[in-house]
Write an enzyme that holds these catalytic residues in place. Structure first.
Site, PDB file in Angstrom:
ATOM      1  N   LYS A 120      -5.565  16.857  -8.945  1.00 28.16           N
ATOM      2  CA  LYS A 120      -4.410  17.346  -8.193  1.00 28.16           C
ATOM      3  C   LYS A 120      -3.679  18.462  -8.916  1.00 28.16           C
ATOM      4  CE  LYS A 120      -3.321  13.353  -5.309  1.00 28.16           C
ATOM      5  NZ  LYS A 120      -2.332  12.340  -4.958  1.00 28.16           N
ATOM      6  N   LYS A 202     -13.328  13.863  -1.000  1.00 23.22           N
ATOM      7  CA  LYS A 202     -12.778  12.667  -0.358  1.00 23.22           C
ATOM      8  C   LYS A 202     -11.888  13.079   0.818  1.00 23.22           C
ATOM      9  CE  LYS A 202      -9.074  11.044  -2.055  1.00 23.22           C
ATOM     10  NZ  LYS A 202      -7.938  10.522  -2.798  1.00 23.22           N
ATOM     11  N   LYS A 205      -5.098  13.099   2.876  1.00 20.24           N
ATOM     12  CA  LYS A 205      -3.987  13.461   3.771  1.00 20.24           C
ATOM     13  C   LYS A 205      -3.619  14.917   3.593  1.00 20.24           C
ATOM     14  CE  LYS A 205      -1.761   8.932   3.366  1.00 20.24           C
ATOM     15  NZ  LYS A 205      -1.612   8.677   1.930  1.00 20.24           N
TER      16      LYS A 205
HETATM   17  P1  TYM Z   1      -2.858   6.645  -0.511  1.00 16.33           P
HETATM   18  O1  TYM Z   1      -1.608   6.747   0.291  1.00 16.33           O
HETATM   19  O2  TYM Z   1      -3.505   7.895  -0.969  1.00 16.33           O
HETATM   20  O3  TYM Z   1      -3.964   5.847   0.293  1.00 16.33           O
HETATM   21  C1  TYM Z   1      -3.728   4.554   0.834  1.00 16.33           C
HETATM   22  C2  TYM Z   1      -5.003   3.717   0.715  1.00 16.33           C
HETATM   23  O4  TYM Z   1      -6.085   4.390   1.357  1.00 16.33           O
HETATM   24  C3  TYM Z   1      -7.188   4.500   0.457  1.00 16.33           C
HETATM   25  N1  TYM Z   1      -7.889   5.757   0.726  1.00 16.33           N
HETATM   26  C4  TYM Z   1      -9.174   5.852   1.073  1.00 16.33           C
HETATM   27  N2  TYM Z   1     -10.131   4.922   1.262  1.00 16.33           N
HETATM   28  C5  TYM Z   1     -11.359   5.356   1.627  1.00 16.33           C
HETATM   29  N3  TYM Z   1     -11.672   6.662   1.809  1.00 16.33           N
HETATM   30  C6  TYM Z   1     -10.753   7.636   1.624  1.00 16.33           C
HETATM   31  N4  TYM Z   1     -11.057   8.912   1.820  1.00 16.33           N
HETATM   32  C7  TYM Z   1      -9.429   7.235   1.247  1.00 16.33           C
HETATM   33  N5  TYM Z   1      -8.288   7.920   0.988  1.00 16.33           N
HETATM   34  C8  TYM Z   1      -7.368   6.998   0.670  1.00 16.33           C
HETATM   35  C9  TYM Z   1      -6.551   4.515  -0.924  1.00 16.33           C
HETATM   36  O5  TYM Z   1      -7.470   4.125  -1.915  1.00 16.33           O
HETATM   37  C10 TYM Z   1      -5.426   3.531  -0.740  1.00 16.33           C
HETATM   38  O6  TYM Z   1      -5.880   2.211  -0.926  1.00 16.33           O
HETATM   39  N6  TYM Z   1      -1.560   5.443  -5.165  1.00 16.33           N
HETATM   40  C11 TYM Z   1      -1.743   4.900  -3.842  1.00 16.33           C
HETATM   41  C12 TYM Z   1      -0.525   4.202  -3.285  1.00 16.33           C
HETATM   42  C13 TYM Z   1       0.062   3.146  -4.173  1.00 16.33           C
HETATM   43  C14 TYM Z   1      -0.490   1.864  -4.410  1.00 16.33           C
HETATM   44  C15 TYM Z   1       0.451   1.209  -5.262  1.00 16.33           C
HETATM   45  C16 TYM Z   1      -1.651   1.226  -4.010  1.00 16.33           C
HETATM   46  C17 TYM Z   1       1.235   3.232  -4.845  1.00 16.33           C
HETATM   47  N7  TYM Z   1       1.491   2.063  -5.500  1.00 16.33           N
HETATM   48  C18 TYM Z   1       0.209  -0.090  -5.706  1.00 16.33           C
HETATM   49  C19 TYM Z   1      -1.885  -0.073  -4.462  1.00 16.33           C
HETATM   50  C20 TYM Z   1      -0.955  -0.724  -5.306  1.00 16.33           C
HETATM   51  C21 TYM Z   1      -2.095   6.042  -2.902  1.00 16.33           C
HETATM   52  O7  TYM Z   1      -1.780   7.168  -3.129  1.00 16.33           O
HETATM   53  O8  TYM Z   1      -2.633   5.659  -1.749  1.00 16.33           O
END
Ligand code: TYM
Length: 335
Positions: A120, A202, A205
């Site tokens: 990033k 990947k 968003k």
């Molecule tokens: P975030 O908002 O990017 O994504 C939310 C969840 O979606 C999964 N994900 C994917 N799975 C499969 N293919 C993809 N292309 C894909 N893109 C995203 C992510 O792995 C996630 O499970 N850091 C985290 C948010 C967070 C969090 C936490 C998660 C903050 N605190 C504590 C678990 C526990 C994030 O940015 O997710």
């Protein structure tokens, strides 16, 4: 000994999602639908991580809208407020407080190894925000505040979970047993859905190209046009082959939305071409998302109801977080 561990009962599940950009089928297939399908028998907490969202620049009005939209989408996708607490991260100040404390235990070297930060920050170089660098400490705080057993996430979060366990262990060995060590739960299939425009990246968003991702709230026309425009290779046969990443990605999406076995899918497309696969896939996604979109529309008619669910969620989780933080402060001599 004073410890935050309580009697073993139902396992606690914790996960989070950022209210940035549009939530896409990668988020859905890799995370949200698993959260929804395995609520029974677990004690579930799902967090809209707005403090993580501000590690990249956000328009305040848009952020406010997206926080509510993310919560509404979780309920629309099947998160049941009777089985799961959904809340907004910034409504529990213990997250930021514990993150600071963990910062004071995490060596720079651990953070510098985080691949997500490296990716990033590549373009931004010196302008990259300290908050983005520190993102994994806040994530560790999210998880550790709730005596979490299981963290269902996509594959991209695996390294952050390892860091969470490392910092928990470091705290426990310095101050005595305090934190449970959480286990990541990463689905066998769909843990890394790739971009439709570029199967080496990947699905995300923040993908800038319009054909990059199918969003959960896309119209049928948008879904058809994105899938028909998805990148493919120039070979003919339709079968699961990791060496053909664009096709493999489309087939995995097909597999996850239909629940069909791989052999059945291959038989269905024997002798057919990409156009047939794409046409069929678009309809499968449209049908798969229809109930989520329908429920989303119903829920948005009643914003006060969503607010009340978030208030209910935060009132369930805040006492747990505050109790953990108090114990942590006592352990390290802040109280
Ligand atoms: P975030 O908002 O990017 O994504 C939310 C969840 O979606 C999964 N994900 C994917 N799975 C499969 N293919 C993809 N292309 C894909 N893109 C995203 C992510 O792995 C996630 O499970 N850091 C985290 C948010 C967070 C969090 C936490 C998660 C903050 N605190 C504590 C678990 C526990 C994030 O940015 O997710």
């Amino acid at each position: 000994m004073f410890t935050v561990m309580s009697e073993a009962k139902r396992k606690r599940v914790f996960s989070g999602i950022q209210p940035t950009g549009n939530i896409h089928i990668g988020n859905y297939l890799g995370a949200i639908r698993h959260w929804a399908s395995s609520q029974v028998g677990f004690d579930n907490i799902f967090c809209i991580v707005d403090l993580h969202a501000i590690t990249t620049s956000q328009d305040p009005r848009m952020l406010r809208t997206r926080i509510r939209q993310a919560a509404t989408l979780l309920f629309a996708a099947g998160i049941d407020p009777r089985l799961s607490a959904v809340f907004v991260q910034s409504h529990v100040s213990a997250h930021a407080e514990l993150a600071w404390i963990l910062n004071c235990l995490i060596p720079m070297g651990w953070m510098q190894r985080m691949t997500q930060f490296k990716e990033k920050s590549q373009k931004q170089k010196e302008r990259v925000l300290v908050g983005l660098f520190d993102y994994p400490a806040l994530m560790a705080a999210d998880i550790l505040l709730y005596e979490t057993d299981l963290v269902p996430v996509g594959e991209d979060q695996k390294q952050h979970l390892e860091l969470t366990r490392d910092v928990a262990q470091r705290f426990n060995s310095t101050y005595g047993l305090t934190f449970k060590l959480p286990e990541p739960v990463i689905p066998r299939k769909g843990a890394r859905i790739m971009g439709l425009d570029d199967p080496t990246k990947k699905m995300s968003k923040s993908g800038s190209r319009p054909g990059h991702a199918v969003y959960l709230l896309d119209s049928p026309e948008e879904i058809r046009s994105k899938i028909m425009g998805a990148t493919t290779d120039s070979l003919r046969e339709i079968h699961f082959d990791k060496g053909r990443p664009a096709l493999h990605n489309l087939l995995v999406i097909y597999e996850l939305f239909t629940g069909l076995r791989r052999a059945e899918i291959e038989a269905r497309f024997k002798g057919k071409g990409y156009i047939d696969l794409k046409r069929d896939l678009a309809e499968v996604i449209i049908e798969g998302l229809r109930p989520v979109q329908q429920r989303y529309r119903e829920l948005t008619m009643d914003a006060a109801y969503i607010d009340s669910l978030l208030v209910g969620g935060v009132s369930k989780v805040r006492p747990i977080a505050e109790k953990t933080l108090l114990i942590v402060k006592e352990k390290i001599g802040l109280r």
